[in-house]
Every structure is written in C-alpha cells, then in structure tokens.
Design an enzyme around this catalytic site. Structure first.
Site, mmCIF file in Angstrom:
data_model
loop_
_atom_site.group_PDB
_atom_site.id
_atom_site.type_symbol
_atom_site.label_atom_id
_atom_site.label_comp_id
_atom_site.label_asym_id
_atom_site.label_seq_id
_atom_site.Cartn_x
_atom_site.Cartn_y
_atom_site.Cartn_z
ATOM 1 N N HIS A 103 8.277 3.594 9.221
ATOM 2 C CA HIS A 103 8.706 2.828 8.583
ATOM 3 C C HIS A 103 10.649 3.770 8.579
ATOM 4 O O HIS A 103 11.875 2.791 7.491
ATOM 5 C CB HIS A 103 8.542 3.023 6.957
ATOM 6 C CG HIS A 103 7.061 2.179 6.548
ATOM 7 N ND1 HIS A 103 7.318 1.264 6.834
ATOM 8 C CD2 HIS A 103 5.873 2.901 5.748
ATOM 9 C CE1 HIS A 103 5.637 0.779 6.649
ATOM 10 N NE2 HIS A 103 4.796 1.848 6.111
ATOM 11 N N ASP A 140 -0.831 -0.251 12.556
ATOM 12 C CA ASP A 140 -0.552 0.188 11.526
ATOM 13 C C ASP A 140 -1.073 -0.601 10.564
ATOM 14 O O ASP A 140 -0.666 -1.835 11.075
ATOM 15 C CB ASP A 140 0.692 0.618 11.322
ATOM 16 C CG ASP A 140 0.192 1.803 9.636
ATOM 17 O OD1 ASP A 140 0.082 2.961 9.662
ATOM 18 O OD2 ASP A 140 0.504 1.443 8.496
#
Lengths: 568, 440
Positions: B112, B151
């Site tokens: 992220h 993910d």
C-alpha cells in the site's frame, strides 16, 4: 583419579588423570571390527596395578554408534509416525516397518485428530509377529503436546525391548528430524547396550565399580544408565573429545578456532569465550539429519595421511587415505611424506618419502623439496580456507528479530588451537600464512582422551508456556502441567532452571558443576480481537559444555607434562 | 529423501520484536505460528531449499522508488529496511542463480506504500517489492517485470508506483474495492496515459473461493503474462484471501494458494498481508513454499478444511466470469487505447487525487502532471500537500527518459524553488540520483 578414553579411527587413546595431571597414558590400535577389544585393552592397560577404589570415574568416547550408522548396521525398527496435515510423512520413511498413522496435534499443541487405538494395536501385533523388538514413535508437534506419543506407548505395552518417544529427544522443532532421531536411537540401541554392559561387566569382574560416563556429541557427558536410554547421543563424540581437550588452552576473552588435524580428516570447531559453539539444530550424518545436540564442527577430507596427487595439472590432496605415509611403509605419497622431505619429521624412511614425491615433483617441474613445500603449503591453505567457510557459515545463520539482525554479532576468531598427530608442524605454517595467534595444544596427541576425561555433564531443556491454554510443558522431561494466567517470564525462567538442575543431576552431574546458561527467552502477547488473551513464553536453558571443576586446576600442569614414548 | 525440483531460496524474517502497536494485526506474534509450522515441517532441511539471512536495504534503495517526506528516517523504522532487504536478498539470489526461485517471508508488508510517502497506509510504509525490483533493474539491467498481487486488498501502492511505467506489468486480484480497503482497483484502472494496459485489476466479489481465484489465474493472469513476456515474475503473496482471515471476506484455502503459486510460477514471492495467524498462515506459507520448490503439497491443509463448506455461489462464479471477460477485452484493445491516448494532442496530462494514510491518519492531496512524450514514458511532477500543512514538490525522471523529459524535470525543479514548497525532491532514474531540498 579419573579415566578418559577416546576411540579414534586409527588409535584408541586412554589417559588416567589425578589432581596433578596425567598419571598414565596409553595408546592402542583401534580394531574397528572389535571395538570392545580395543576399549578393554585400553582400560586394562591404564588401570594396571591401580587400586580400584582410587578411580572415581571413567568417561568413554567411542565410535560404536557412529560406525553402526555409517556402516548401516542398524537393527530393524518399527517407526510409528502421526503427522496430520503437511508434507507427506511417506517422504520420511525409515525402512520397511514404517507406519504413518492417524492423529494430529497443531502448532499450539491442540488435538486436531485423535489416535486410532485399533490402528496402533494392529501395528503392534504386526511388529510382534515380524520380530521387530525396537520401536520409535514420533508425532508432529509432539513437543507441544505429547499426548499421542504417550497413548501410542501405552497401547504398545511392555512387549518391546525399547520404545523411544520423539518428544523426549529434544525440545527443538522438526518433525522429520524427530523421526530420524527416534529411528537412530532405536536402531543402535541393542548394539550399544550389549557393548556397554560388556564393558561394565568386564570392569566389575576386575573389581572396578566406578561410575561410567559416555561422551556425547555436544562435548558433555551422561551417566551410563542415561546413555542406555538415549544411545544416539553418543554419535560423533570423537570430534567433541578433541574440542574439549583443547578447552583448557583457549584464552578467556577470545573466539578461538580449533583444528584437529588427523590422519584422514581435519575437524574444526569454534570456541566462544571458552565454551564450544553448538550446532543450532542437531547432527547431520550418514544421510540422517537429527536433533542430536552437538558441537558445531566441520570436517574436511584432508589430514596427514591424505593421498597427494596431480589431477588435471593441479595439486590435489585427499580426500582418500590409502594407508600410512610412504615413510611408514604406506602405498602412496601423503602430506606426512612431504613433512619428511622437508626434514620436519624423523623416525621414518625419508628415502621412501622422497621416492613417493619424486614423480609428483617431476610433473610440477620442481625439485622434490620444492614440491614437498608446495604440497604442505597447499594442505595448510586448504584447511584455512575450509575454516573460513565454516566461520562464514556460522555468521550467516539467520536471526529473527530486528535487534539481533542490527546487532549483527559476527564470530571472528583471532586465535587458533591446533591438535592432532602432526599439530606442531601445521601450527607453524598456519602462523606463517595467517594473522591468527596459533598455539599447539599441549599433549596434542592425547588431548582427545583428556577432553573426554574432564568433560562435565551437559543437558538442555525447553520450556513452553501458553497462558491462554494454561499449560507449561517441558517435553524432554515429560513435564506437562497446568499453570495460572499470571504465570510470567520470570517464573518460567525459574522453573526452567530448576528442572534443568534436576535433569542434570539425574544424568550424572556433580552438584558443583551446574554451569547454567539461558539460550533462548522469548515472550509473545497473544491478541485475539484487539484484546490480549494470553502469553506465549519459550525458554531454553542448558548446562554449558565445559570441564569439571574438580580437575580444572590440572590444566596448567598438563602444559608442563612431557609425555614419554609418544609417537610423533 | 525430499529434493526440490526448483532450487528455492527463503528469507524468513518474522521481526519478533516489532509491532505497529501491541494489539495491531501487524504485531510480533504474526509469524510465530508460521515459523513453528515451517520449522516443524523441516522445510529448510529439504534438499534444494536454502534459507538466507536478509540484507538490510539502504536509504539509496528507498530513494529509487519513494519520495519520503520529510525524509526516510521520519517514515520508516529499521524493521522496514530489513523487510525490504529480505526481498532484495531473494531477488539477488535469483538473479545470481544461487536459486531458481525464492520467497521472502518478511514483515512489515509494503504494497500500500505509494510513490510519495508521508506516513503509513494499510500497515505499509515503504514498498518492498518496488524497492527490490528497482534495485535489480539497476544492478542487473532487468527490464520487463510483472508483479502479480494476490493479497486480498488492492495493491494500490504498487499500482501507483508503476502507473506510468510501460515496462512493469502490475496485476492485482483482490476483493472488490466497494467492499474493502483501500476501495480502489476497479477493472477499468489500466495505467497512466503513457502506460495503458500495464496495470490490470481483477476485482473479485466477496466470498470468492479457490474456484474463482484459479479461474482468473488461468483465464486472465496467465494469458496476459504469456503475452507480456516479463523477465521476472514477482508475486506479492498476501494471504488474507483465506476463509479464516479476520479482516476480509473471501473463501480461499492453503490448497488453493499452493495451486495458484504453481500456476503463476513466480520467480520471486514476497509476503504481504494475512492476519489469520493461527488458522491460515502456517498452512498457506508451507503450501506456497512447497509449490515454489515443485514439491507435493496435496496434504497441506488447514485442520478445519472442508472444501464443500467454502464453495463459492453460482452468482459469484458468474460475476467473476463477466469481469474476466471485460478485462480480457480491455487487454485485447490496449494498443488501441494507447494510440488514442498518445495522439490526444495534449502535451501534458493532469490528475488530482486524495490519498488517505489510515494507519497514521494523514490526508494527502496530489496534483500530478505527466508529459505525454512520444520518446519515453514521460517525466512526472507531483505537487503534494497534507492536511497537516505540509506541501512538497516531487519530480520523477523515468528510467528511460528522453533528453527533453530529463531537462524538463530539472527545469520544474528549479521553478519550484520560487513556489511555496516545504521541500523539493527529484528522482533521476536515468542517472540513479536523488536530490532533496528541504526548506524547513
């Protein structure tokens, strides 16, 4: 007085020590096909005319179990393994009588699938009918909860000569190694038992009733009775004997490299502040990766009697040995022959050594002396390179915390201790080639036997605490107790030390010789849904390998003792 | 005896002494049970499996990828350098052929983390995959790289970093952004104006099970990878699609992850998220390692694994088939889209956006400008300000920048000096240089 005996590949060395040093030392040729004879000859010789009551203990380091494994002279073993999910347990098959059974425990020690009693009963009767008398039982995560192994043991009953349970071997993780270690212990059990009982009986017949200890691969000793139950512990005790023998001569503050230059191999080990470095997991030998506690040692196929040849235009030494050096009537040129040519050794046939080296010298386009010098130089450099590789290997061991990684502790020995047959000659060259401070271990020829004699009893335990499950367990000690929620790290360490002391005394340690050390001490908060629900605490403690206090003072005296009639 | 078909390297760095906060999912305990399982299975004793000690990434490694504001040490801890370093270690081992493949089982994660870093987002501070990839490009001259992010959360950081890079294919499969953090990763997000088609997003409906994951792997990911022909395939191997994960809603399993890995054949896998620390991670990680090594993983199952109970519904299957079809259509037309974008007649393309740093509670506003360059992927200028009053200028000259874009980058930099920026930063990927000028 105490006795130390070390069976080596070529000779069996025995020493008798008292408070003042070596009283007697004996060297007898090792008869690999009849080790009992070699041991007995050595013991008989060293105890000749000695009053039985004046001997307090004997420590034996033998190649018995090592040979059993190396030569595949193993007793058939029934292996019962319960794995649960994961790698297919078939991958670890140890032989014909191998049974992967129902039953599963998870990483926290929770039962996932129970043992199927009928399945175990069927296996037991099959083993009985096939005449298998020795059984190993290993469960995945049995060290977190030994319930299944214990159930299987109970179902097996008392019909077998020997049943070993995986969780008693070691607190370390590794299911494949647990299987292999249980198997090795069971497979060498009868040979080991016969041998040591014969030694004890022979001694008893001569009126010797002193306690017998067996040297382990970690450089520690265990009592005769304990050794009978865990015979695998004595595998590869040879290198440990030498390392322990060098211990009195390492300086306190430094990291030390120990080189034992033998006939066929050179064994290496590392001492850190006078304590030998242990292998993090366990011995690897003969295709078996085990959980047997051992010193971190590295062996290379290069020793005084390694064959020297020119292969593809390059000098090559070892890894084979075809016999003694040509100077001693052997068939092929060796490093020892080079030492003869260089005038470093005497007492053999120098001309034979020269004859052996001459064809090599011609191929090298050098004089025989030059060739000998290059051979010796090559041998020393190869050993030092292997030593550097071993240290690099030690230093590349992974760590799992930020702190340890940043700390980046690196082993960097500054001192080398050399022992073994040609020690002094190698030591001089090592000193010339490197910046190390090189020392020859006094009594280098019997340092191994001295090491065995002086080694203290060692052991290790691992304590697992899971406060959420309310359990503290020490698998090796069959300790599995409920605990309260407030059980903390301090209590864990205290409990671990207490249990370690008890174990050490049971294994034959002297109460004054419990040099304890905390090897691992970690604590994790368990958080479930944003609340701390418990703690996991893991503590590993050991009795450090070292020398028995009582005889520590003799180390200094060994330096001044001049052995008589020792063969160079 | 077990022997790996593919020599496989492992870096295992559980950072047992590091946590975001004591009860945070990203805490000390996260990989404890995984370590237990991996060690108990004796994985590192397998012939052909090698465990390496992680390297420590350098500030220079970070500067190839990120603009850390105000500087690197204000937004990272040592643990991040080890995590990125662990990924790097695996990358180096693969490039130097010490192993055929490798898996960096490290934490904290990184996917992220975007180009500009004001703090932590989604438990990530720096992008460990991007740091590894840019290191490998610099050191070994690797050009085309594909990243497949498996993910459960959209890999928005990696997407951001490679949004304008036509040489890096970024594919993310994740739980639909309408139902999960970070709320992005829709199938129409295809890359910046000079790199259309190098970003592929596969949003999956909640309660997707192995069937769906393997369907998109076989029908979307594999064909796209085969056409893209990367020199390296990197898998951001998050494990939070698992049916026991506490913060997501998917139905994936250890068996499924292992099969996915087998289909994907990544050269390098890097652990990302995954917070079912007892019920999933120990089994998923062992499954992935075995699959990477080319070993049988058929018996690696969760204790409570019942495939019938975690089957996806027909609706889910239909939705996945539909979105897969659309993505493949986009992929088929990517050259057309690219042409159109390049021939739009505009010299620059601008976009405004907001980035929220949930972990550190920072709101960032960005004005981004890229030059639509016929000769390279275009120099990028980012004017970034935060709700805490910080404003910086960040300029990136891409790896294969043309002379004009390079010059423009430096011109923008100089021009910025007269504006109200707290800091001006420039990444020159051509020269592998980084300049930071902080005013306060």
């Amino acid at each position: 007085m105490i006795i130390g005996l070390d069976v080596g590949g070529t000779n069996t060395d025995v020493v008798l020590l008292n408070d003042e040093g070596i009283v007697r030392q004996v060297k007898v040729p090792t008869n690999q096909t009849d080790l009992l004879h070699s041991v007995w000859m050595g013991l008989e010789e060293v105890t000749r005319d000695i009053p039985p009551e004046s001997i307090h203990r004997a420590v034996l380091s033998t190649t018995l179990t090592t040979n059993c494994v190396a030569e595949c002279k193993l007793t058939p073993v029934g292996m019962i393994v319960s794995s649960g999910p994961g790698i297919d347990p078939e991958c670890y098959r140890t032989g014909e009588h191998y049974f992967a059974v129902a039953g599963s425990i998870d990483h926290r020690g929770r039962e996932i699938q129970p043992v199927d009693a009928a399945e175990i009963e069927a296996i037991a009767s099959r083993l009985r009918s096939e005449g298998v008398r020795h059984v190993g039982v290993a469960g995945k995560f049995s060290i977190r909860n030994p319930k299944h192994e214990l159930q299987i043991e109970e179902i097996l009953g008392s019909d077998f000569d020997y049943v070993i349970l995986g969780h008693r071997i070691s607190g370390n993780l590794s299911f494949p190694r647990r299987i292999a270690t249980a198997h090795v212990n069971a497979a060498v059990y009868p040979t080991h038992k016969r041998f040591f009982e014969a030694v004890r009986d022979s001694l008893a017949r001569k009126g010797f009733t002193f306690p017998i200890y067996v040297l382990k691969a970690d450089g520690g000793t265990i009592s005769f009775d304990t050794a009978l139950d865990y015979p695998g512990q004595s595998i590869l005790s040879g290198p440990a004997a030498s390392v322990m023998g060098s211990l009195p001569f390492a300086s306190d503050a430094e990291e030390t490299l120990v080189l034992d230059v033998g006939g066929t191999t050179t064994d290496m080990a590392v001492l850190i502040r006078n304590a030998p470095l242990l292998d993090p997991v366990g011995i690897d030998m003969g295709g078996f990766k085990t959980l047997i506690r051992a010193l971190k040692t590295q062996s290379i196929g290069l020793g005084g009697e390694s064959v020297v040849r020119i292969a593809d235009g390059a000098l090559k030494i070892g890894p084979d040995r075809q016999g003694p050096a040509m100077a001693y009537g052997g068939p092929a040129p060796t490093v020892t022959d080079a030492l003869f040519v260089l005038g470093q050794l005497s007492g053999g046939d120098v001309d034979a050594a020269r004859r052996g080296l001459t064809p090599l010298a011609e191929k090298m386009g050098a004089s025989v002396e030059e060739a000998a010098d290059r051979i010796f130089d090559h041998a020393c450099k190869t050993i030092m390179r292997a030593a550097a590789d071993m240290i690099a290997d030690v230093n590349s061991k992974p760590v799992y915390t930020v702190h340890e990684l940043l700390d980046g502790y690196q082993v960097k020995p500054t001192e080398v201790l050399v022992l073994g047959g040609p020690a002094p000659y190698f030591a001089m060259r090592f000193a010339a080639l490197t910046d190390f401070h090189v020392t020859v271990v006094p009594q280098w020829q019997v340092a191994n036997a001295i090491g065995a004699a002086l080694a203290r009893t060692t052991c290790e335990i691992t304590l697992f605490v899971d406060t959420e499950r309310g359990i503290a367990s020490i698998p090796e000690e069959a300790y599995y107790q409920p605990i309260k929620k407030d059980f903390d790290r301090e209590k864990a360490i205290e409990l671990a030390y207490e249990m370690l002391r008890q174990k050490a005394l049971r294994f034959g340690a002297e109460p004054g010789d419990l040099d304890v050390e905390l090897l691992e001490d970690v604590e994790f908060n368990m958080v479930r849904g944003f609340y701390t629900t418990g703690r996991i605490i893991r503590v590993r403690v050991q009795i450090k390998p070292g020398l028995i206090h009582q005889y520590r003072s003799i180390a200094g005296m060994l330096t001044s003792y001049c052995p008589i009639g020792a063969r160079s | 005896m077990l022997r790996a078909k593919h020599k496989t390297g492992l870096v295992f760095f559980p950072a047992f002494d590091w946590a975001i906060s004591p009860t945070h999912p990203e805490r000390e305990e996260r990989l404890l049970y995984t370590q237990d399982q991996v060690f108990e299975e004796g994985v590192t004793d397998i012939d052909g499996v090698f465990e390496f000690k992680p390297d420590i990434a350098t500030v220079q490694d970070i500067r190839r990828v990120h603009f850390c504001v105000p500087d690197e040490w204000k937004v990272i801890t040592e643990s991040h350098l080890i995590s990125a370093g662990g990924a790097k270690t695996i990358g180096i081992s693969v490039m130097e052929k010490k192993v055929d493949r490798g898996f960096a089982l490290v934490r904290p994660p990184g996917h992220h983390a975007m180009r500009v870093v004001h703090g932590a987002r989604g438990f990530c501070n720096i992008n460990i995959e991007a740091i590894m990839i840019e290191y490998l490009r610099r050191k070994y001259g690797v050009n085309r790289v594909a990243i497949v992010d498996t993910d459960c959360h959209h890999g928005d950081g990696t997407q951001d970093i490679y949004w304008h890079d036509p040489d890096t294919l970024f594919i993310s499969m994740h739980q639909d952004g309408r139902t999960l953090y970070p709320g992005t990763g829709f199938h129409y997000e295809l890359g910046g104006p000079t790199a259309i088609g190098s970003t592929i997003n596969i949003p999956l409906p909640p309660r997707t099970s192995a069937e769906g994951f393997l369907y998109v792997t076989e029908n979307v990911v594999r064909p796209i990878l085969d056409e893209f022909k990367p020199e390296l395939v990197v898998n951001s191997a998050g494990q939070d699609n698992h049916y026991t994960d506490p913060i997501t809603n998917m139905l994936f399993s250890a068996q499924g992850y292992a099969r996915l890995t087998e289909l994907l054949q990544p050269d390098i896998a890097v652990l990302e998220g995954g917070y079912s620390i007892e019920g999933a991670l120990p089994y998923v990680n062992v499954g992935i390692i075995l699959a990477m090594a080319g070993l049988d993983y058929s018996k690696v199952q969760e204790p409570d694994y019942e495939p019938e109970k975690i089957k996806q519904s027909r609706d889910v299957t239909r939705m996945i088939e539909t979105v897969s079809g659309q993505i493949m259509q986009y992929w088929g037309k990517r050259r057309e889209y690219h042409e159109k974008s390049m021939n739009s007649g505009k010299e620059f393309s601008d976009r405004d956006r907001s980035v929220y740093y949930d972990t550190d509670d920072i709101m960032e506003t960005q004005k981004e400008r890229i030059r639509i360059c016929p000769d390279c992927s275009g120099v990028v200028r980012i004017d970034s300000s935060t709700d805490s009053g910080r404003r910086i200028l960040a300029i990136r000259i891409p790896r294969k920048a043309c002379k004009k874009c390079s010059e423009l980058g430096y011109e923008w930099c100089e021009a910025g000096a007269s504006e109200d920026f707290g800091g001006i930063y420039l990444q020159d990927a051509v020269r592998d240089q980084y300049f930071a000028h902080k005013k306060n």
